[in-house]
Each structure stands twice: as C-alpha cells, then as structure tokens.
Design a protein around this motif. Structure first.
Motif, PDB file in Angstrom:
ATOM      1  N   LEU A 224       4.741  11.475 -10.915  1.00  0.00           N
ATOM      2  CA  LEU A 224       5.050  12.774 -10.333  1.00  0.00           C
ATOM      3  C   LEU A 224       6.486  13.200 -10.618  1.00  0.00           C
ATOM      4  O   LEU A 224       6.756  14.382 -10.852  1.00  0.00           O
ATOM      5  N   ASP A 225       7.425  12.245 -10.614  1.00  0.00           N
ATOM      6  CA  ASP A 225       8.813  12.572 -10.963  1.00  0.00           C
ATOM      7  C   ASP A 225       8.886  13.141 -12.379  1.00  0.00           C
ATOM      8  O   ASP A 225       9.635  14.090 -12.646  1.00  0.00           O
ATOM      9  N   ALA A 226       8.100  12.569 -13.292  1.00  0.00           N
ATOM     10  CA  ALA A 226       8.069  13.063 -14.671  1.00  0.00           C
ATOM     11  C   ALA A 226       7.397  14.426 -14.756  1.00  0.00           C
ATOM     12  O   ALA A 226       7.854  15.315 -15.492  1.00  0.00           O
ATOM     13  N   LEU A 227       6.328  14.627 -13.996  1.00  0.00           N
ATOM     14  CA  LEU A 227       5.605  15.903 -14.019  1.00  0.00           C
ATOM     15  C   LEU A 227       6.439  17.045 -13.455  1.00  0.00           C
ATOM     16  O   LEU A 227       6.309  18.193 -13.889  1.00  0.00           O
ATOM     17  N   MET A 228       7.299  16.739 -12.493  1.00  0.00           N
ATOM     18  CA  MET A 228       8.162  17.773 -11.907  1.00  0.00           C
ATOM     19  C   MET A 228       9.085  18.393 -12.954  1.00  0.00           C
ATOM     20  O   MET A 228       9.500  19.549 -12.833  1.00  0.00           O
TER      21      MET A 228
ATOM     22  N   TYR B 294       4.506  28.496  -1.219  1.00  0.00           N
ATOM     23  CA  TYR B 294       5.291  28.180  -2.412  1.00  0.00           C
ATOM     24  C   TYR B 294       5.093  26.724  -2.842  1.00  0.00           C
ATOM     25  O   TYR B 294       4.979  26.424  -4.027  1.00  0.00           O
ATOM     26  N   THR B 295       5.045  25.821  -1.876  1.00  0.00           N
ATOM     27  CA  THR B 295       4.835  24.413  -2.210  1.00  0.00           C
ATOM     28  C   THR B 295       3.443  24.188  -2.774  1.00  0.00           C
ATOM     29  O   THR B 295       3.259  23.403  -3.714  1.00  0.00           O
ATOM     30  N   VAL B 296       2.459  24.881  -2.213  1.00  0.00           N
ATOM     31  CA  VAL B 296       1.085  24.777  -2.727  1.00  0.00           C
ATOM     32  C   VAL B 296       1.030  25.297  -4.166  1.00  0.00           C
ATOM     33  O   VAL B 296       0.359  24.708  -5.018  1.00  0.00           O
ATOM     34  N   ASP B 297       1.777  26.366  -4.447  1.00  0.00           N
ATOM     35  CA  ASP B 297       1.835  26.891  -5.822  1.00  0.00           C
ATOM     36  C   ASP B 297       2.438  25.854  -6.768  1.00  0.00           C
ATOM     37  O   ASP B 297       1.990  25.705  -7.917  1.00  0.00           O
ATOM     38  N   LEU B 298       3.454  25.147  -6.292  1.00  0.00           N
ATOM     39  CA  LEU B 298       4.068  24.086  -7.107  1.00  0.00           C
ATOM     40  C   LEU B 298       3.048  22.996  -7.416  1.00  0.00           C
ATOM     41  O   LEU B 298       2.944  22.526  -8.559  1.00  0.00           O
ATOM     42  N   LEU B 299       2.285  22.601  -6.418  1.00  0.00           N
ATOM     43  CA  LEU B 299       1.277  21.554  -6.613  1.00  0.00           C
ATOM     44  C   LEU B 299       0.201  22.000  -7.595  1.00  0.00           C
ATOM     45  O   LEU B 299      -0.286  21.204  -8.409  1.00  0.00           O
ATOM     46  N   LYS B 300      -0.166  23.267  -7.550  1.00  0.00           N
ATOM     47  CA  LYS B 300      -1.163  23.801  -8.486  1.00  0.00           C
ATOM     48  C   LYS B 300      -0.650  23.748  -9.920  1.00  0.00           C
ATOM     49  O   LYS B 300      -1.409  23.488 -10.864  1.00  0.00           O
ATOM     50  N   GLU B 301       0.650  24.003 -10.092  1.00  0.00           N
ATOM     51  CA  GLU B 301       1.240  23.916 -11.427  1.00  0.00           C
ATOM     52  C   GLU B 301       1.232  22.473 -11.933  1.00  0.00           C
ATOM     53  O   GLU B 301       1.003  22.228 -13.115  1.00  0.00           O
ATOM     54  N   ILE B 302       1.483  21.536 -11.038  1.00  0.00           N
ATOM     55  CA  ILE B 302       1.451  20.126 -11.423  1.00  0.00           C
ATOM     56  C   ILE B 302       0.042  19.727 -11.846  1.00  0.00           C
ATOM     57  O   ILE B 302      -0.153  18.987 -12.820  1.00  0.00           O
ATOM     58  N   GLU B 303      -0.954  20.211 -11.135  1.00  0.00           N
ATOM     59  CA  GLU B 303      -2.344  19.915 -11.486  1.00  0.00           C
ATOM     60  C   GLU B 303      -2.667  20.361 -12.911  1.00  0.00           C
ATOM     61  O   GLU B 303      -3.392  19.681 -13.635  1.00  0.00           O
TER      62      GLU B 303
ATOM     63  N   PHE C 170      -4.867  17.513  -6.015  1.00  0.00           N
ATOM     64  CA  PHE C 170      -4.350  17.261  -4.679  1.00  0.00           C
ATOM     65  C   PHE C 170      -5.364  17.695  -3.631  1.00  0.00           C
ATOM     66  O   PHE C 170      -5.761  18.863  -3.599  1.00  0.00           O
ATOM     67  N   ARG C 171      -5.769  16.740  -2.794  1.00  0.00           N
ATOM     68  CA  ARG C 171      -6.635  17.089  -1.660  1.00  0.00           C
ATOM     69  C   ARG C 171      -5.722  17.269  -0.457  1.00  0.00           C
ATOM     70  O   ARG C 171      -5.325  16.310   0.204  1.00  0.00           O
ATOM     71  N   ILE C 172      -5.384  18.525  -0.194  1.00  0.00           N
ATOM     72  CA  ILE C 172      -4.424  18.843   0.857  1.00  0.00           C
ATOM     73  C   ILE C 172      -5.101  18.836   2.223  1.00  0.00           C
ATOM     74  O   ILE C 172      -6.148  19.456   2.417  1.00  0.00           O
ATOM     75  N   ILE C 173      -4.478  18.121   3.160  1.00  0.00           N
ATOM     76  CA  ILE C 173      -4.955  18.068   4.538  1.00  0.00           C
ATOM     77  C   ILE C 173      -3.800  18.530   5.427  1.00  0.00           C
ATOM     78  O   ILE C 173      -2.716  17.939   5.405  1.00  0.00           O
ATOM     79  N   ILE C 174      -4.020  19.614   6.170  1.00  0.00           N
ATOM     80  CA  ILE C 174      -2.975  20.153   7.036  1.00  0.00           C
ATOM     81  C   ILE C 174      -2.954  19.374   8.354  1.00  0.00           C
ATOM     82  O   ILE C 174      -3.981  19.177   8.995  1.00  0.00           O
ATOM     83  N   MET C 175      -1.764  18.936   8.752  1.00  0.00           N
ATOM     84  CA  MET C 175      -1.613  18.145   9.978  1.00  0.00           C
ATOM     85  C   MET C 175      -0.161  18.189  10.418  1.00  0.00           C
ATOM     86  O   MET C 175       0.719  18.610   9.656  1.00  0.00           O
ATOM     87  N   ASN C 176       0.119  17.744  11.657  1.00  0.00           N
ATOM     88  CA  ASN C 176       1.514  17.714  12.069  1.00  0.00           C
ATOM     89  C   ASN C 176       2.220  16.523  11.415  1.00  0.00           C
ATOM     90  O   ASN C 176       1.590  15.603  10.897  1.00  0.00           O
TER      91      ASN C 176
ATOM     92  N   PRO D  98      10.243  24.769 -10.741  1.00  0.00           N
ATOM     93  CA  PRO D  98      10.360  24.978  -9.299  1.00  0.00           C
ATOM     94  C   PRO D  98      11.272  26.147  -8.934  1.00  0.00           C
ATOM     95  O   PRO D  98      11.006  26.872  -7.974  1.00  0.00           O
ATOM     96  N   GLU D  99      12.350  26.341  -9.704  1.00  0.00           N
ATOM     97  CA  GLU D  99      13.293  27.417  -9.392  1.00  0.00           C
ATOM     98  C   GLU D  99      12.599  28.778  -9.434  1.00  0.00           C
ATOM     99  O   GLU D  99      12.850  29.644  -8.599  1.00  0.00           O
TER     100      GLU D  99
END
Length: 250
Positions: free
Chosen positions: A217-221, A45-54, A61-67, A226-227
């Motif tokens: 990013l605050d403006a793009l949100m 769901y968060t990745v979908d949100l980022l795609k919408e922002i793009e 967004f270059r997403i890197i998965i990590m702890n 998101p809902e």
C-alpha cells in the motif's frame, strides 16, 4: 464456414476454462464516519482515494463503517486488516503493540467548539462532547480527565452544544464544520487543539501479513494523486487556528 466457427468457439471456451482464475485480494477496512473524508461506504475524499488505489492494484476494499474504538478492537482481534483514520504517532503504547501505520497521512486539524467564547480560556472542567470511541485519545491530547467527556454521535452532539447540554465539543475540523452547516448552527467559537494539526492515516496489523500489506500500500500510494483528491478538503487546514464558525452567506 460452420466447421470453422465451431473450432473458434471451442478454442475460446478452452482458453476461458483453462485460464488462471484472477480475483482481487479483499482488504477488510474499518472506517470511522468523518465527513467529508468518509460520508459512508461509497462517498468521501478518503473513499475516492481508496477507489483510485483499487484501479492500480489487485486489491478491493470492503469498507465497514464503525466507531473508532470498535475498529481498533477488531484490528487487534484480527477481524480487520486495516483501519482509519488513525492519529499518526499519537496513539497509545498498547495500540502500537498490535498495529503499524502506513506512510501516507492527511493533515486534519481538530478544534474545541463552544457557544460562549470565554469557555475557551479554561477547559479543564468543561463537559466536552466527542464522537464515541475517541475519548482516550482526546483525554491525552487535551490534558483533560476522561470523566469530563460525553461520548455520542457526530450528528447529535453539536445540537447538544447549541442548547447547553454540553459545554464544548472537540473533534476534527472539516467534519465538525460541515455538520454545523448541515444542522444550520452558527456563531460557534473554535480553537485549534492541539496547536499543530494532527496527521491522520491508516493502520494495519503488526504481523507478517500486515507488514506485507503495508509495503504494497505504501508503494501504491505513490501511484495516485492524493493532493488532487483532497484539494477541496485541505482548505479547512488553511483556516485560522482560532475564530468563529458562521453559516455561509447565500
């Protein structure tokens, strides 16, 4: 006619060669696995949100998965521009010395999970499993000494709970319950701790570049929905604060 076509081709080439180069601004983003919010670099769901922002910006967004602990370290060292999910307003004083949070957040209740319901009565001396990198935050939230936490991988710790190698497991509700369902582990008792649902979001660096990124990013949100994106996820937030997880009936 041929002469005319040559002129058209030359004109198109000239426009192409002289047009200003437009490329998306890359944001290096460290994300902790948190299914169904973050399943991997491409799903959640968060990745979908980022795609919408793009779609609504010049960002990629270059997403890197990590702890989580690695994400914080890399943000501090300026090797990342942004990280998530951050427990909004609940991080350490040291963290807020180099990081600042975005305005957006999503409600992410967290629970303590046990196989023996009686263990929910006194958690101070339990051996608690937790995804690696979250020990400091959890110790502060639960009021339990850090030495009582057993860090590991989200997909392995519920199995350890089931066979009694750890007494309890603590983490975000939706990711825990979807993992329990995937592993076919049932009859697990849970209690929401803290009693108020944690708000999770993103953080950027606390410097001039980070402040500029935060403002954009605050403006793009405000331009995305998101809902709508998180509608199914938020059903977990509406569950009772205490209960028992059972596998869905087929």
């Amino acid at each position: 006619m041929i002469h005319y076509r040559k002129h058209v081709i030359l004109f198109v080439l000239l426009v192409f060669l002289t047009a200003p180069s437009v490329s998306a601004e890359e944001i290096r983003l460290g994300l902790e696995p948190l299914p169904p919010l973050i399943a991997d670099e491409n799903r959640g769901y968060t990745v979908d949100l980022l795609k919408e922002i793009e779609k609504n910006s010049g960002f990629t967004f270059r997403i890197i998965i990590m702890n989580y602990i690695r994400a914080k370290k890399m943000l501090k060292e300026n090797k990342l521009d942004m990280i998530g999910h951050v427990p909004c307003g609940l991080e350490t004083e040291e963290f807020y010395g180099y990081a600042q949070e975005l305005k957006w957040s999503v409600k992410t209740p967290a629970d303590l999970y046990v196989m023996d319901k009686n263990k929910l009565n006194d958690i101070k001396n339990l051996k608690i499993g937790i995804p690696s990198g979250n020990e400091d935050f959890a110790a502060e939230i639960l009021g339990v000494s850090k030495e009582h936490f057993y860090p590991g991988k989200l997909e392995n710790l519920p199995k350890m709970l089931q066979i009694g190698r750890i007494d309890a497991f603590w983490f975000e509700r939706a990711s825990t319950m979807t993992t329990l369902e995937k592993l076919k582990i049932s009859q697990v008792y849970y209690k929401q701790i803290p009693a108020h649902a944690v708000l999770s979001g993103f953080a950027v660096r606390k410097d001039e570049k980070g402040a500029e990124l935060k403002e954009k990013l605050d403006a793009l949100m405000l331009k995305v929905n998101p809902e709508g994106i998180f509608k199914e996820y938020l059903k977990y937030a509406d569950m009772p604060e205490q209960g028992v997880f059972e596998l869905p009936k087929k």
